[in-house]
Motif scaffolding. Sequence first.
Motif, PDB file in Angstrom:
ATOM      1  N   ILE A 182       0.866  -1.182   0.000  1.00 31.71           N
ATOM      2  CA  ILE A 182       0.000   0.000   0.000  1.00 31.71           C
ATOM      3  C   ILE A 182       0.902   1.232   0.000  1.00 31.71           C
ATOM      4  CG2 ILE A 182      -1.801   1.271   1.224  1.00 31.71           C
ATOM      5  CD1 ILE A 182      -2.730  -1.358   2.426  1.00 31.71           C
ATOM      6  N   PRO A 183       1.011   1.931  -1.140  1.00 29.74           N
ATOM      7  CA  PRO A 183       1.896   3.094  -1.221  1.00 29.74           C
ATOM      8  C   PRO A 183       1.245   4.361  -0.672  1.00 29.74           C
ATOM      9  CG  PRO A 183       0.950   2.671  -3.366  1.00 29.74           C
ATOM     10  CD  PRO A 183       0.408   1.610  -2.440  1.00 29.74           C
ATOM     11  N   GLU A 184       0.740   4.271   0.542  1.00 30.27           N
ATOM     12  CA  GLU A 184       0.053   5.393   1.182  1.00 30.27           C
ATOM     13  C   GLU A 184       0.452   5.418   2.663  1.00 30.27           C
ATOM     14  OE1 GLU A 184      -1.683   7.395  -0.571  1.00 30.27           O
ATOM     15  OE2 GLU A 184      -2.421   6.279  -2.311  1.00 30.27           O
ATOM     16  N   PRO A 185       0.259   6.547   3.351  1.00 32.33           N
ATOM     17  CA  PRO A 185       0.527   6.597   4.794  1.00 32.33           C
ATOM     18  C   PRO A 185      -0.400   5.659   5.562  1.00 32.33           C
ATOM     19  CG  PRO A 185       0.276   8.814   3.870  1.00 32.33           C
ATOM     20  CD  PRO A 185      -0.166   7.856   2.812  1.00 32.33           C
TER      21      PRO A 185
ATOM     22  N   VAL B 141      -3.127   2.407  -6.869  1.00 27.47           N
ATOM     23  CA  VAL B 141      -2.145   2.534  -7.949  1.00 27.47           C
ATOM     24  C   VAL B 141      -2.109   3.965  -8.492  1.00 27.47           C
ATOM     25  CG1 VAL B 141      -1.422   1.660 -10.192  1.00 27.47           C
ATOM     26  CG2 VAL B 141      -2.557   0.135  -8.564  1.00 27.47           C
ATOM     27  N   HIS B 142      -0.939   4.578  -8.444  1.00 27.68           N
ATOM     28  CA  HIS B 142      -0.729   5.911  -9.017  1.00 27.68           C
ATOM     29  C   HIS B 142      -0.014   5.780 -10.363  1.00 27.68           C
ATOM     30  CE1 HIS B 142      -1.835   8.353  -5.419  1.00 27.68           C
ATOM     31  NE2 HIS B 142      -1.581   7.205  -4.822  1.00 27.68           N
ATOM     32  N   GLU B 143      -0.295   6.711 -11.249  1.00 28.29           N
ATOM     33  CA  GLU B 143       0.202   6.643 -12.623  1.00 28.29           C
ATOM     34  C   GLU B 143       1.722   6.582 -12.703  1.00 28.29           C
ATOM     35  OE1 GLU B 143      -1.199   8.860 -16.654  1.00 28.29           O
ATOM     36  OE2 GLU B 143      -0.568  10.159 -15.010  1.00 28.29           O
ATOM     37  N   ASP B 144       2.411   7.331 -11.842  1.00 30.32           N
ATOM     38  CA  ASP B 144       3.870   7.424 -11.930  1.00 30.32           C
ATOM     39  C   ASP B 144       4.593   6.431 -11.022  1.00 30.32           C
ATOM     40  OD1 ASP B 144       3.134   8.536  -9.552  1.00 30.32           O
ATOM     41  OD2 ASP B 144       4.372  10.344  -9.730  1.00 30.32           O
TER      42      ASP B 144
ATOM     43  N   LEU C 270      -2.677  -5.865  -9.600  1.00 32.43           N
ATOM     44  CA  LEU C 270      -2.958  -4.504  -9.154  1.00 32.43           C
ATOM     45  C   LEU C 270      -4.427  -4.366  -8.774  1.00 32.43           C
ATOM     46  CD1 LEU C 270      -1.153  -2.458 -11.981  1.00 32.43           C
ATOM     47  CD2 LEU C 270      -0.148  -3.553  -9.956  1.00 32.43           C
ATOM     48  N   ASN C 271      -4.686  -3.530  -7.802  1.00 31.22           N
ATOM     49  CA  ASN C 271      -6.049  -3.123  -7.479  1.00 31.22           C
ATOM     50  C   ASN C 271      -6.293  -1.827  -8.236  1.00 31.22           C
ATOM     51  OD1 ASN C 271      -7.576  -1.381  -4.793  1.00 31.22           O
ATOM     52  ND2 ASN C 271      -8.601  -2.736  -6.208  1.00 31.22           N
ATOM     53  N   GLY C 272      -6.962  -1.933  -9.392  1.00 34.68           N
ATOM     54  CA  GLY C 272      -7.043  -0.802 -10.300  1.00 34.68           C
ATOM     55  C   GLY C 272      -5.951  -0.916 -11.351  1.00 34.68           C
ATOM     56  N   ARG C 273      -5.710   0.168 -12.069  1.00 35.55           N
ATOM     57  CA  ARG C 273      -4.703   0.148 -13.136  1.00 35.55           C
ATOM     58  C   ARG C 273      -4.175   1.546 -13.365  1.00 35.55           C
ATOM     59  NH1 ARG C 273      -9.247  -0.834 -17.945  1.00 35.55           N
ATOM     60  NH2 ARG C 273     -10.990  -0.691 -16.497  1.00 35.55           N
ATOM     61  N   ARG C 274      -3.054   1.614 -14.069  1.00 33.91           N
ATOM     62  CA  ARG C 274      -2.435   2.916 -14.339  1.00 33.91           C
ATOM     63  C   ARG C 274      -3.038   3.591 -15.563  1.00 33.91           C
ATOM     64  NH1 ARG C 274       3.551   0.751 -14.684  1.00 33.91           N
ATOM     65  NH2 ARG C 274       2.342  -1.005 -15.520  1.00 33.91           N
TER      66      ARG C 274
ATOM     67  N   ALA D 154     -22.304  19.416  -9.786  1.00 29.14           N
ATOM     68  CA  ALA D 154     -20.842  19.533  -9.686  1.00 29.14           C
ATOM     69  C   ALA D 154     -20.240  18.174  -9.335  1.00 29.14           C
ATOM     70  CB  ALA D 154     -20.479  20.552  -8.613  1.00 29.14           C
ATOM     71  N   THR D 155     -18.920  18.077  -9.421  1.00 25.84           N
ATOM     72  CA  THR D 155     -18.239  16.847  -9.007  1.00 25.84           C
ATOM     73  C   THR D 155     -16.971  17.167  -8.237  1.00 25.84           C
ATOM     74  OG1 THR D 155     -17.341  14.715  -9.726  1.00 25.84           O
ATOM     75  CG2 THR D 155     -16.876  16.590 -11.133  1.00 25.84           C
ATOM     76  N   ILE D 156     -16.677  16.316  -7.275  1.00 24.12           N
ATOM     77  CA  ILE D 156     -15.403  16.369  -6.540  1.00 24.12           C
ATOM     78  C   ILE D 156     -14.623  15.137  -6.972  1.00 24.12           C
ATOM     79  CG2 ILE D 156     -14.300  16.326  -4.279  1.00 24.12           C
ATOM     80  CD1 ILE D 156     -16.835  17.618  -3.142  1.00 24.12           C
ATOM     81  N   THR D 157     -13.484  15.361  -7.610  1.00 21.95           N
ATOM     82  CA  THR D 157     -12.723  14.265  -8.209  1.00 21.95           C
ATOM     83  C   THR D 157     -11.665  13.730  -7.249  1.00 21.95           C
ATOM     84  OG1 THR D 157     -10.866  15.517  -9.133  1.00 21.95           O
ATOM     85  CG2 THR D 157     -12.934  15.554 -10.368  1.00 21.95           C
ATOM     86  N   GLY D 158     -11.118  12.586  -7.616  1.00 24.04           N
ATOM     87  CA  GLY D 158      -9.937  12.076  -6.939  1.00 24.04           C
ATOM     88  C   GLY D 158      -8.694  12.702  -7.557  1.00 24.04           C
ATOM     89  N   PRO D 159      -7.480  12.329  -7.101  1.00 28.51           N
ATOM     90  CA  PRO D 159      -6.246  12.895  -7.635  1.00 28.51           C
ATOM     91  C   PRO D 159      -6.057  12.521  -9.105  1.00 28.51           C
ATOM     92  CG  PRO D 159      -5.770  11.100  -6.118  1.00 28.51           C
ATOM     93  CD  PRO D 159      -7.235  11.371  -6.008  1.00 28.51           C
ATOM     94  N   PRO D 160      -5.634  13.464  -9.944  1.00 29.97           N
ATOM     95  CA  PRO D 160      -5.549  13.208 -11.387  1.00 29.97           C
ATOM     96  C   PRO D 160      -4.489  12.199 -11.786  1.00 29.97           C
ATOM     97  CG  PRO D 160      -4.623  15.356 -10.850  1.00 29.97           C
ATOM     98  CD  PRO D 160      -5.273  14.853  -9.603  1.00 29.97           C
ATOM     99  N   ASP D 161      -3.563  11.846 -10.886  1.00 30.35           N
ATOM    100  CA  ASP D 161      -2.545  10.849 -11.232  1.00 30.35           C
ATOM    101  C   ASP D 161      -3.021   9.423 -10.980  1.00 30.35           C
ATOM    102  OD1 ASP D 161      -2.495  10.941  -8.445  1.00 30.35           O
ATOM    103  OD2 ASP D 161      -0.352  10.507  -8.345  1.00 30.35           O
ATOM    104  N   MET D 162      -4.318   9.273 -10.663  1.00 31.60           N
ATOM    105  CA  MET D 162      -4.888   7.944 -10.475  1.00 31.60           C
ATOM    106  C   MET D 162      -5.942   7.693 -11.545  1.00 31.60           C
ATOM    107  SD  MET D 162      -5.165   7.577  -6.308  1.00 31.60           S
ATOM    108  CE  MET D 162      -5.355   5.776  -6.399  1.00 31.60           C
TER     109      MET D 162
END
Length: 341
Positions: A73-76, A135-138, A154-158, A191-199
């Motif tokens: 898990i690449p998260e805190p 999973v983050h894009e980079d 992977l859980n998800g994809r790049r 409106a929409t609240i998005t997640g981080p664009p690198d995901m």
Amino acid sequence: MNGRHSGRPTLEEVAVRAGVGRGTVSRVINGSPRVSDRAKAAVEAAIAELGYVPNRAARALAGNRTDAIALVIPEPETRLFAEPYFSDIIRGIGAELADTDMQLLLTFIRTPKERARFGQYLAAHRVDGVLLVSVHEDDPLPDLLEQLEMPAVLNGRRSDLESVSYVDADNVGGARAAVAHLFARGRRTVATITGPPDMYVARCRLDGYRQAVEAAGLPSTSSDLVARGDFTEEGGRRAMRELLVRRPDIDAVFAASDLMAAGARQVLRESGRQVPSDVALVGFEDSAIARHMDPALTSVRQPTEEMGRTMARVLLEEIAERASVRRHVVLTTELVQRDSV
């Protein structure tokens, strides 16, 4: 002589007794799900009749096996304990591995140093496979896993060109259904609240939002109705404040996660707006948070625990079969309607 083997029964003898191939016996012993119930029962019966005991040390040595899987898990750690998504994924993985010999090793990667250290761990073949969540894009880890020919899921994809095996949900379709539901209920300034664009998951949910807006005959490029979040509650609060400043006439919000919807709900309440009479609200995941909010949150259900189970199942198949074929699995989503719309 009673015809029984006087020495230690072999895997080949189990195969003959069960009437199956040696590979099938190996898959049953290794816990692979790619075995029919009938074949599994025959192998288990033959093992019991012959008194066969797998030589785990020899099996591990011959196959370079460790009987361990890394869950990365690449998260805190704070996100792991704050977000139901992670606990649901882990619950599913644990349930699938419960009847196998595999040990699950939980690993956090937050810095380049930790990533390099984990890379060395993988290169030394300390684990048989890797499950990667969030999973983050980079993130260079999926490419490293491919270079090392390490079984991985992977859980998800790049991106939509992902080369590593993955288990994902229909994020575009789920978001599209959520926003279409808002328009069907008479909302117009959505409106929409998005997640981080690198995901990729965040970009897919934004694509679903835009598709629904276009289908409603409204311009989909209105940037003042799109605010960036980060899948956290605080991110939802920040994004909701931005949206209210830009467009105080908002009458509905699609948040790309339940946690961000909870943050948005708090800001709406502080601003004197009622949900759903003033502003309708929809989330994504259908976590426990959605059910416990006031009012209860309409949300897109993704089968999170089943995603974890499927990830573990696919990884066990790759490990047992030493296959180079990558598997891409996309599970369906469902809009669960509650009182927030």
